[in-house]
Design an enzyme around this catalytic site. Structure first.
Site, PDB file in Angstrom:
ATOM      1  N   TYR A  33      18.682  15.711  17.496  1.00 53.69           N
ATOM      2  CA  TYR A  33      19.155  17.086  17.554  1.00 53.69           C
ATOM      3  C   TYR A  33      19.612  17.502  16.161  1.00 53.69           C
ATOM      4  O   TYR A  33      20.373  16.792  15.508  1.00 53.69           O
ATOM      5  CB  TYR A  33      20.322  17.219  18.540  1.00 53.69           C
ATOM      6  CG  TYR A  33      20.952  18.580  18.523  1.00 53.69           C
ATOM      7  CD1 TYR A  33      20.295  19.682  19.072  1.00 53.69           C
ATOM      8  CD2 TYR A  33      22.187  18.792  17.920  1.00 53.69           C
ATOM      9  CE1 TYR A  33      20.856  20.937  19.045  1.00 53.69           C
ATOM     10  CE2 TYR A  33      22.763  20.051  17.885  1.00 53.69           C
ATOM     11  CZ  TYR A  33      22.096  21.121  18.451  1.00 53.69           C
ATOM     12  OH  TYR A  33      22.658  22.368  18.418  1.00 53.69           O
ATOM     13  N   ASP A  76       0.542  20.627  10.981  1.00 53.38           N
ATOM     14  CA  ASP A  76       1.135  21.837  11.551  1.00 53.38           C
ATOM     15  C   ASP A  76       2.433  22.207  10.820  1.00 53.38           C
ATOM     16  O   ASP A  76       3.423  22.577  11.453  1.00 53.38           O
ATOM     17  CB  ASP A  76       1.387  21.668  13.050  1.00 53.38           C
ATOM     18  CG  ASP A  76       1.574  23.000  13.768  1.00 53.38           C
ATOM     19  OD1 ASP A  76       1.089  24.038  13.250  1.00 53.38           O
ATOM     20  OD2 ASP A  76       2.197  23.010  14.846  1.00 53.38           O
ATOM     21  N   LYS A  78       4.794  24.554   9.128  1.00 56.57           N
ATOM     22  CA  LYS A  78       5.058  25.985   9.191  1.00 56.57           C
ATOM     23  C   LYS A  78       6.567  26.148   9.265  1.00 56.57           C
ATOM     24  O   LYS A  78       7.284  25.177   9.550  1.00 56.57           O
ATOM     25  CB  LYS A  78       4.383  26.612  10.416  1.00 56.57           C
ATOM     26  CG  LYS A  78       4.829  25.998  11.739  1.00 56.57           C
ATOM     27  CD  LYS A  78       4.047  26.565  12.890  1.00 56.57           C
ATOM     28  CE  LYS A  78       4.460  25.893  14.216  1.00 56.57           C
ATOM     29  NZ  LYS A  78       3.665  26.396  15.334  1.00 56.57           N
ATOM     30  N   PRO A  79       7.088  27.337   9.013  1.00 56.85           N
ATOM     31  CA  PRO A  79       8.541  27.517   9.034  1.00 56.85           C
ATOM     32  C   PRO A  79       9.199  27.082  10.347  1.00 56.85           C
ATOM     33  O   PRO A  79      10.304  26.537  10.332  1.00 56.85           O
ATOM     34  CB  PRO A  79       8.716  29.009   8.767  1.00 56.85           C
ATOM     35  CG  PRO A  79       7.539  29.354   7.911  1.00 56.85           C
ATOM     36  CD  PRO A  79       6.412  28.536   8.489  1.00 56.85           C
ATOM     37  N   ALA A  80       8.540  27.274  11.476  1.00 52.29           N
ATOM     38  CA  ALA A  80       9.126  26.886  12.758  1.00 52.29           C
ATOM     39  C   ALA A  80       9.259  25.372  12.911  1.00 52.29           C
ATOM     40  O   ALA A  80      10.034  24.896  13.737  1.00 52.29           O
ATOM     41  CB  ALA A  80       8.311  27.455  13.912  1.00 52.29           C
ATOM     42  N   ASN A  81       8.515  24.604  12.108  1.00 54.05           N
ATOM     43  CA  ASN A  81       8.585  23.141  12.175  1.00 54.05           C
ATOM     44  C   ASN A  81       9.404  22.543  11.038  1.00 54.05           C
ATOM     45  O   ASN A  81       9.322  21.348  10.772  1.00 54.05           O
ATOM     46  CB  ASN A  81       7.176  22.542  12.196  1.00 54.05           C
ATOM     47  CG  ASN A  81       6.518  22.722  13.548  1.00 54.05           C
ATOM     48  OD1 ASN A  81       7.189  22.964  14.540  1.00 54.05           O
ATOM     49  ND2 ASN A  81       5.210  22.623  13.581  1.00 54.05           N
TER      50      ASN A  81
END
Length: 196
Positions: A33, A76, A78-81
């Site tokens: 987390y 993959d 990308k900003p979300a990762n």
């Protein structure tokens, strides 16, 4: 299988994978987390300075280089990762599409990743030929977005986007924001250079 192998990637800039398993038809990954937000959400509320952008990208690149040294291509990025913890340190996450060099030849013709961040090789389905340069391309897209506030390729339909990725050079970042240091622009455009 790759996710289980990726669980061995222990590095401060990579989100730790604690467990990989299967529940019926579903595969699950239990990750560390990270208290914070992803880079995409961070960029919607803040415009980091060029100096902060360079520091963040250097940390992200070091983590990705560690994965490359272990034989993985993320596929993959990308900003979300990319997760930003409470101290605003970047952590690379989601190795669910990662491919290891020992099995990638079996993936010929496979297209995977997020279209706006895919390298020309990914767009062409050349998974069997991918190496770290594909992830470097994705890092270039992220850097471009951080420097300019927009992506380098913007086709509205997937076919247009893929054509731009393969055949068009991006507008130089300093033509969008002239205060961007020339060296950062050079690094960004080098990341986005196509094979000849």
């Amino acid at each position: 299988n790759e996710a289980r192998t990726a669980a061995q990637l222990t590095y401060p800039g990579i989100v730790t994978i604690h467990e990989v398993g299967r529940d019926g038809a579903y595969v699950f990954i239990v990750q560390e987390y990270v208290d914070g937000q992803d880079l995409g959400k961070f960029l919607k509320t803040q415009s980091p300075t060029c100096e902060k952008t360079a520091r963040l990208m250097a940390a992200i690149a070091e983590a990705v280089a560690f994965a490359h040294a272990k034989g993985f291509v993320h596929r993959d990025l990308k900003p979300a990762n990319i997760l930003m913890d409470a101290q605003q340190r970047a952590r690379v996450a989601d190795f669910g599409l990662a491919v290891h060099e020992t099995i990638q030849r079996r993936r010929k013709g496979e297209r995977s990743g997020t279209p706006a961040y895919m390298s020309p090789e990914q767009v062409r389905g050349e998974t069997h030929r991918l190496d770290g340069r594909s992830d470097i391309w994705s890092l270039g897209v992220i850097l471009y977005e951080m420097l300019t506030g927009r992506r380098p390729f913007g086709g509205e339909r997937r076919s247009e986007l893929f054509d731009e990725i393969q055949h068009r050079d991006p507008k130089p970042p300093r033509q969008i924001h002239e205060q961007i240091p020339g060296e950062l622009e050079r690094i960004c455009l080098k990341c986005l250079s196509k094979r000849v």
